[in-house]
Scaffold this active site. Structure first.
Site, PDB file in Angstrom:
ATOM      1  N   TYR A  89      20.896  -7.955  -0.130  1.00 33.24           N
ATOM      2  CA  TYR A  89      20.022  -6.963   0.679  1.00 33.24           C
ATOM      3  C   TYR A  89      18.653  -6.960   0.567  1.00 33.24           C
ATOM      4  O   TYR A  89      17.748  -6.505   1.174  1.00 33.24           O
ATOM      5  CB  TYR A  89      20.395  -5.506   0.726  1.00 33.24           C
ATOM      6  CG  TYR A  89      21.741  -5.688   1.268  1.00 33.24           C
ATOM      7  CD1 TYR A  89      22.171  -5.241   2.228  1.00 33.24           C
ATOM      8  CD2 TYR A  89      22.898  -5.359   0.206  1.00 33.24           C
ATOM      9  CE1 TYR A  89      23.580  -5.114   2.883  1.00 33.24           C
ATOM     10  CE2 TYR A  89      24.255  -5.200   0.559  1.00 33.24           C
ATOM     11  CZ  TYR A  89      24.608  -5.036   1.901  1.00 33.24           C
ATOM     12  OH  TYR A  89      25.972  -5.062   2.336  1.00 33.24           O
ATOM     13  N   CYS A 100       0.891  -1.405  -0.016  1.00 34.55           N
ATOM     14  CA  CYS A 100      -0.149   0.014  -0.011  1.00 34.55           C
ATOM     15  C   CYS A 100       0.849   1.205   0.015  1.00 34.55           C
ATOM     16  O   CYS A 100       0.820   2.036   0.779  1.00 34.55           O
ATOM     17  CB  CYS A 100      -0.861  -0.034   1.170  1.00 34.55           C
ATOM     18  SG  CYS A 100      -2.129  -1.330   0.937  1.00 34.55           S
TER      19      CYS A 100
HETATM   20  C1  LIG Z   1      31.254  -2.672   7.865  1.00 45.56           C
HETATM   21  C2  LIG Z   1      30.429  -3.018   6.797  1.00 45.56           C
HETATM   22  N1  LIG Z   1      31.387  -3.745   6.237  1.00 45.56           N
HETATM   23  C3  LIG Z   1      31.021  -4.620   4.919  1.00 45.56           C
HETATM   24  C4  LIG Z   1      29.812  -4.229   4.410  1.00 45.56           C
HETATM   25  C5  LIG Z   1      29.433  -4.704   2.783  1.00 45.56           C
HETATM   26  O1  LIG Z   1      29.106  -3.806   1.873  1.00 45.56           O
HETATM   27  P1  LIG Z   1      28.880  -4.344   0.540  1.00 45.56           P
HETATM   28  O2  LIG Z   1      27.475  -5.229   0.561  1.00 45.56           O
HETATM   29  O3  LIG Z   1      28.584  -2.901  -0.380  1.00 45.56           O
HETATM   30  O4  LIG Z   1      30.279  -5.166  -0.182  1.00 45.56           O
HETATM   31  C6  LIG Z   1      28.864  -3.205   4.990  1.00 45.56           C
HETATM   32  C7  LIG Z   1      27.458  -3.023   4.307  1.00 45.56           C
HETATM   33  O5  LIG Z   1      27.152  -1.903   4.383  1.00 45.56           O
HETATM   34  C8  LIG Z   1      29.226  -2.673   6.120  1.00 45.56           C
HETATM   35  O6  LIG Z   1      28.510  -2.022   6.876  1.00 45.56           O
END
Ligand SMILES: Cc1ncc(COP(=O)(O)O)c(C=O)c1O
Length: 452
Positions: free
Chosen positions: A403, A374
């Site tokens: 993610y 929604c």
């Molecule tokens: C401390 C830290 N390390 C590694 C990552 C992994 O980043 P990415 O998925 O962009 O490689 C993140 C993601 O935000 C993070 O906060």
């Protein structure tokens, strides 16, 4: 004109071989395949097949929406990173940033692929341990670790705790009863070009400490009988599409002094759309190691912790089309949306897509692919040409591994989708779809209260 929609489909985007002999044209593949895992093929019946598994079979077995993960694609990225870094800087370690896909099966896959694990929060520690990961290989991050979380980490024997701030240092001193290896998170003062919510290395960052405060904290740790200082940590952000900000961060952190280890975080971006051109893993490794060779102590350990670049391309989201509505715009509504992929709403991330059974058909209808939730912001892809979309078609969205599962939620009572691993012609259910019972479990007053 802003907001105007293209009226005609783009020239057919293909990859691969040029047609040299008009009498015998070589087959050309739709360009969308280049976003899917390398194992992706079109079957004789025209279906999208990943790791030898027809996505129609995934949908008929496990339903939609579903997250699909190509195991070999994950392993290929892991070995490119682990071996690639080792060849360039032998004293190195690659950590899986497990926040990018925190499923027990993914922890196990990462550990058996030679990766250590970055965990942020007690829940990620619990999942890693459930997967059988050696706690010594866990690196515990977070800017607001509670007493309960730190106690759990200490009891579990988590190898390294990355201290974010002075309060955390005080907590650890109070809680640690034996020696604990730690690192200090530092603000490197680098803001890469990415979405503001994915930028974490600038001076205003909530993560880590500026250099002067980090230096004070390091002195305190060095004087502490229980805490062993291993080194310093930084992370500039995510979906970073140039190598220079990584190099700049290494040059900056080198000014803090000589340590046993330098963890320079994750962040390497991936190609979600035809237009994006991220550096390859090799280009990234060349750049960070060349900089490290110039400014870091030769014997130091170099750690990186990628998430997105490990899992994004290995993952695909599969949806069913629920309606195709023409209201001046063509809305293709699917049975998922921002409950299973927050990124378009959160960061404006653009995706491409295709229809599982029509992947070889030229995309001819300009559509807006929207979810079932929604919010008008609940869209999956604005303005994409799809091949004759129709109700019950299966829509496959590539590069959806990072993610998406992480931020799955129960908006509008949505049940979190299953995670299906595909590997050499077989499918394995790694996470089952939530049920209405799962949904109600925490709402039952008689349920016991277990503090974390
Ligand atoms: C401390 C830290 N390390 C590694 C990552 C992994 O980043 P990415 O998925 O962009 O490689 C993140 C993601 O935000 C993070 O906060």
């Amino acid at each position: 004109m802003p907001g105007a929609e293209p009226e005609r489909p783009p020239p057919r985007r293909t990859r691969g071989r040029a047609v040299t002999d008009p009498e015998h044209p070589l087959p050309v593949e739709p360009e969308v395949l280049s976003l899917f895992p390398e194992s992706t093929r079109i079957s004789d019946s025209g279906h999208l097949v990943i790791a030898g598994v027809d996505l129609v079979d995934v949908a008929s077995t496990f339903g939609t929406p579903a997250y699909v993960v190509d195991v070999e694609q994950f392993r290929a990225h892991a070995s490119q990173l682990v071996e690639g870094l080792r060849e360039r800087w032998p004293n190195s370690e690659v950590l899986f940033a497990s926040k990018s896909f925190p499923a027990v099966a993914m922890y196990a896959l990462a550990a058996t692929s030679g990766l250590s694990i970055d965990v942020a929060g007690a829940g990620e520690i619990v999942m890693a341990l459930e997967a059988g990961v050696d706690p010594a290989r866990l690196y515990f991050h977070g800017n607001a670790k509670t007493d309960a979380e730190l106690r759990r980490a200490l009891e579990a024997g988590v190898g390294t705790i990355i201290i974010d701030n002075l309060d955390e240092f005080e907590r650890l001193r109070r809680l640690a009863t034996r020696r604990q290896r730690v690192m200090v998170r530092v603000i490197p003062g680098v803001e890469p070009e990415t979405h503001p919510s994915q930028s974490t290395g600038g001076d205003q960052s909530k993560f880590g400490l500026p250099f002067d405060q980090a230096t004070d904290l390091i002195a305190k740790i060095e004087a502490d009988p229980f805490l062993d200082l291993y080194g310093v940590h930084l992370h500039i952000g995510s979906q970073v599409l140039r190598v220079e900000p990584f190099a700049e961060a290494i040059r900056n952190i080198a000014r803090l002094g000589d340590f046993l280890a330098y963890n320079i975080g994750g962040g390497l971006g991936v190609r979600y759309t035809y237009a994006e051109a991220p550096p390859s893993i090799d280009t990234y490794l060349d750049s960070i190691v060349k900089t490290a060779q110039a400014v870091l102590p030769a014997g130091a350990k170099l750690l990186i912790e990628p998430g997105r670049s490990l899992v994004a391309r290995a993952g695909i989201s599969v949806y069913s089309v629920v309606s195709v509505k023409h209201t001046g715009r063509t809305f293709v509504a699917v049975d998922g949306g921002m409950a299973d992929n927050m990124d378009p709403a959160l960061t404006g991330q653009r995706y491409e897509a295709t229809i599982v059974t029509k992947v070889a058909t030229p995309p001819n209808v300009l559509c807006h692919v929207v979810g079932r939730h929604c919010e008008s912001g609940d869209r999956i892809i604005d303005s994409i040409f799809l091949p004759n979309p129709a109700v019950d078609d299966l829509l496959a969205v590539p590069v959806a591994g990072a993610y998406s599962y992480t931020m799955a939620n129960n908006y509008n009572g949505a049940l979190k989708p299953p995670v299906v691993l595909v590997d050499r012609g077989e499918m394995h259910l790694a996470v089952r779809r939530e049920t209405f019972d799962d949904l109600l479990r925490t709402h039952r007053p008689e349920a016991a209260h277990h503090p974390a």
